[in-house]
Design a protein around this motif. Structure first.
Motif, mmCIF file in Angstrom:
data_model
loop_
_atom_site.group_PDB
_atom_site.id
_atom_site.type_symbol
_atom_site.label_atom_id
_atom_site.label_comp_id
_atom_site.label_asym_id
_atom_site.label_seq_id
_atom_site.Cartn_x
_atom_site.Cartn_y
_atom_site.Cartn_z
ATOM 1 N N PRO A 138 0.926 -1.265 -0.297
ATOM 2 C CA PRO A 138 0.021 0.054 -0.547
ATOM 3 C C PRO A 138 0.813 0.928 0.052
ATOM 4 N N ASP A 139 0.226 2.293 -0.294
ATOM 5 C CA ASP A 139 1.345 3.368 -0.446
ATOM 6 C C ASP A 139 1.514 4.237 0.936
ATOM 7 N N ASP A 140 2.371 2.628 1.760
ATOM 8 C CA ASP A 140 2.386 3.638 3.201
ATOM 9 C C ASP A 140 3.938 3.643 3.277
ATOM 10 N N PRO A 141 4.865 5.141 3.747
ATOM 11 C CA PRO A 141 5.921 5.340 3.791
ATOM 12 C C PRO A 141 6.535 4.926 5.044
ATOM 13 N N GLY A 142 5.645 4.161 6.082
ATOM 14 C CA GLY A 142 6.570 3.723 7.324
ATOM 15 C C GLY A 142 6.949 2.010 7.051
ATOM 16 N N LEU A 143 6.039 1.316 5.776
ATOM 17 C CA LEU A 143 5.844 0.023 5.598
ATOM 18 C C LEU A 143 7.252 0.002 4.946
ATOM 19 N N ALA A 144 7.499 1.011 3.322
ATOM 20 C CA ALA A 144 8.132 0.779 2.728
ATOM 21 C C ALA A 144 9.994 0.947 3.324
ATOM 22 N N VAL A 145 9.527 2.166 4.235
ATOM 23 C CA VAL A 145 11.168 2.142 4.753
ATOM 24 C C VAL A 145 11.346 0.785 5.492
ATOM 25 N N GLU A 146 10.198 -0.176 6.430
ATOM 26 C CA GLU A 146 10.651 -0.880 7.153
ATOM 27 C C GLU A 146 11.071 -2.273 5.761
ATOM 28 N N LEU A 147 10.400 -2.793 4.553
ATOM 29 C CA LEU A 147 10.948 -3.406 3.470
ATOM 30 C C LEU A 147 12.048 -3.167 3.670
ATOM 31 N N ALA A 148 12.563 -1.762 2.641
ATOM 32 C CA ALA A 148 13.720 -1.206 2.311
ATOM 33 C C ALA A 148 14.967 -2.141 3.432
ATOM 34 N N GLN A 149 14.771 -1.487 4.505
ATOM 35 C CA GLN A 149 15.779 -2.169 6.219
ATOM 36 C C GLN A 149 16.540 -3.589 5.395
ATOM 37 N N LEU A 150 14.884 -4.499 5.419
ATOM 38 C CA LEU A 150 15.317 -5.571 5.319
ATOM 39 C C LEU A 150 16.118 -5.799 4.318
ATOM 40 N N GLY A 151 15.796 -5.202 3.065
ATOM 41 C CA GLY A 151 16.738 -6.063 1.801
ATOM 42 C C GLY A 151 16.084 -6.003 1.396
ATOM 43 N N CYS A 152 14.625 -5.417 0.283
ATOM 44 C CA CYS A 152 14.338 -5.686 -0.804
ATOM 45 C C CYS A 152 14.719 -4.906 -1.905
ATOM 46 N N ALA A 153 15.206 -5.271 -2.608
ATOM 47 C CA ALA A 153 15.509 -4.624 -3.928
ATOM 48 C C ALA A 153 15.260 -3.545 -4.326
ATOM 49 N N GLY A 154 13.516 -3.364 -4.136
ATOM 50 C CA GLY A 154 12.661 -2.590 -5.036
ATOM 51 C C GLY A 154 11.388 -2.115 -4.589
ATOM 52 N N LEU A 155 10.818 -1.393 -5.085
ATOM 53 C CA LEU A 155 8.921 -1.392 -3.699
ATOM 54 C C LEU A 155 8.437 -1.168 -5.010
ATOM 55 N N MET A 156 6.902 -1.866 -5.006
ATOM 56 C CA MET A 156 5.951 -0.895 -6.051
ATOM 57 C C MET A 156 4.618 -1.290 -5.304
ATOM 58 N N PRO A 157 4.885 0.697 -4.623
ATOM 59 C CA PRO A 157 3.259 0.502 -4.327
ATOM 60 C C PRO A 157 2.143 0.843 -4.866
ATOM 61 N N GLN A 158 1.005 0.288 -4.099
ATOM 62 C CA GLN A 158 -0.060 0.174 -5.407
ATOM 63 C C GLN A 158 -0.547 1.988 -5.459
ATOM 64 N N GLY A 159 -0.939 2.339 -6.697
ATOM 65 C CA GLY A 159 -1.090 4.277 -6.697
ATOM 66 C C GLY A 159 -2.408 4.659 -6.418
ATOM 67 N N SER A 160 -3.407 3.085 -6.743
ATOM 68 C CA SER A 160 -4.561 2.826 -6.388
ATOM 69 C C SER A 160 -4.714 1.626 -6.402
ATOM 70 N N PRO A 161 -6.297 1.228 -5.846
ATOM 71 C CA PRO A 161 -5.783 -0.610 -5.613
ATOM 72 C C PRO A 161 -5.810 -1.519 -7.532
ATOM 73 N N ALA A 162 -5.563 -2.289 -7.820
ATOM 74 C CA ALA A 162 -4.891 -3.262 -8.736
ATOM 75 C C ALA A 162 -6.323 -3.480 -9.457
ATOM 76 N N GLY A 163 -5.923 -2.871 -10.748
ATOM 77 C CA GLY A 163 -7.381 -2.889 -11.453
ATOM 78 C C GLY A 163 -8.562 -1.633 -12.002
ATOM 79 N N SER A 164 -7.979 -0.756 -10.524
ATOM 80 C CA SER A 164 -9.088 0.339 -10.389
ATOM 81 C C SER A 164 -8.980 1.088 -11.668
ATOM 82 N N GLY A 165 -7.486 1.056 -11.997
ATOM 83 C CA GLY A 165 -7.472 2.257 -13.126
ATOM 84 C C GLY A 165 -7.293 3.769 -12.462
#
Length: 245
Positions: A138-165
């Motif tokens: 989700p578009d959650d900056p805190g979660l993004a930081v946690e996942l990056a700190q775990l060592g994820c190679a990249g992040l794919m936040p949802q601009g809006s729910p998948a398929g919603s356009g």
């Protein structure tokens, strides 16, 4: 994000790419125009569901992607929890010959709303297993930081729910993610128009993953070309506006 200032290449994990458009291929996508779509959009990477029950259509899709030299990023779209996702990721690695995955964990089959707790658990396990992990979040900056700190190679936040356009519903949250992590960020869902893709790149995203713009179009080849042009325009606008060393 690493880049070459002359050719403006970038890295998706350990893979160097020029195109910043990743094709997200739906399970029910017709294959007769796939090769032409790849060529029209100059597409170098695609994400596709991995399944232990590969049907003929799935195998044919992989064959077309291989024929066009496309880097295939397996995704775990049907995983409902961390254990399912880890199993699917390992199966995907065996199919494509490398340990990388678009990590999707959701109990919402309509919009793929991510499950943060299971994402964190699966991401940690897969990073420890040697995977390059790209979670759909989700578009959650805190979660993004946690996942990056775990060592994820990249992040794919949802601009809006998948398929919603619906595009990037909350640009501020995307900007906060971009400011707070030092791994590539791709708009991972919700891109509904070429203009949405341009906006994502102009904000500083490394790329976009999109299915709807192309596969919902009446004429898919021009749609792929337009989407690729929009991505390139957004990237050019970002480079023009930002100071670079």
């Amino acid at each position: 994000m690493e880049q070459n200032q002359t050719h403006d290449t970038w890295r998706l994990g350990s893979t160097e790419l020029t195109s910043r458009l990743m094709l997200a291929i739906p399970q029910d996508a017709p294959l007769e125009h796939l090769g032409a779509i790849l060529e029209a959009g100059a597409i170098e990477s695609a994400t596709i569901k991995v399944s232990t029950d590969l049907g003929a259509a799935n195998s044919d899709t992989h064959a077309v992607l291989r024929e066009h030299g496309v880097h295939v990023l397996p995704n775990t779209v049907d995983a409902a929890d961390a254990d399912d996702a880890v199993r699917a990721a390992h199966h995907g690695a065996s199919l494509v010959g490398r340990q990388w995955v678009k990590l999707i964990i959701t109990q919402d089959s309509e919009y793929n709303v991510p499950n943060p707790a299971h994402l964190l658990r699966a991401a940690e396990q897969l990073v420890n297993d040697g995977f390059e992990v790209f979670p759909l979040i989700p578009d959650d900056p805190g979660l993004a930081v946690e996942l990056a700190q775990l060592g994820c190679a990249g992040l794919m936040p949802q601009g809006s729910p998948a398929g919603s356009g619906q595009g990037i519903a909350n640009p501020l949250k995307f900007r906060l993610i971009l400011e707070r992590v030092d791994v590539p960020v791709l708009a991972g869902a919700g891109i509904g128009t070429a203009a949405d893709a341009c906006q994502a790149l102009e904000m500083g995203c490394a790329g976009v993953a999109s299915a709807k713009v192309i596969f919902s179009a009446d004429d898919q080849e021009p749609a792929a070309r337009a989407l690729a042009d929009a991505v390139a325009a957004g990237r050019l606008a970002w480079r023009a506006a930002e100071p670079h060393t």
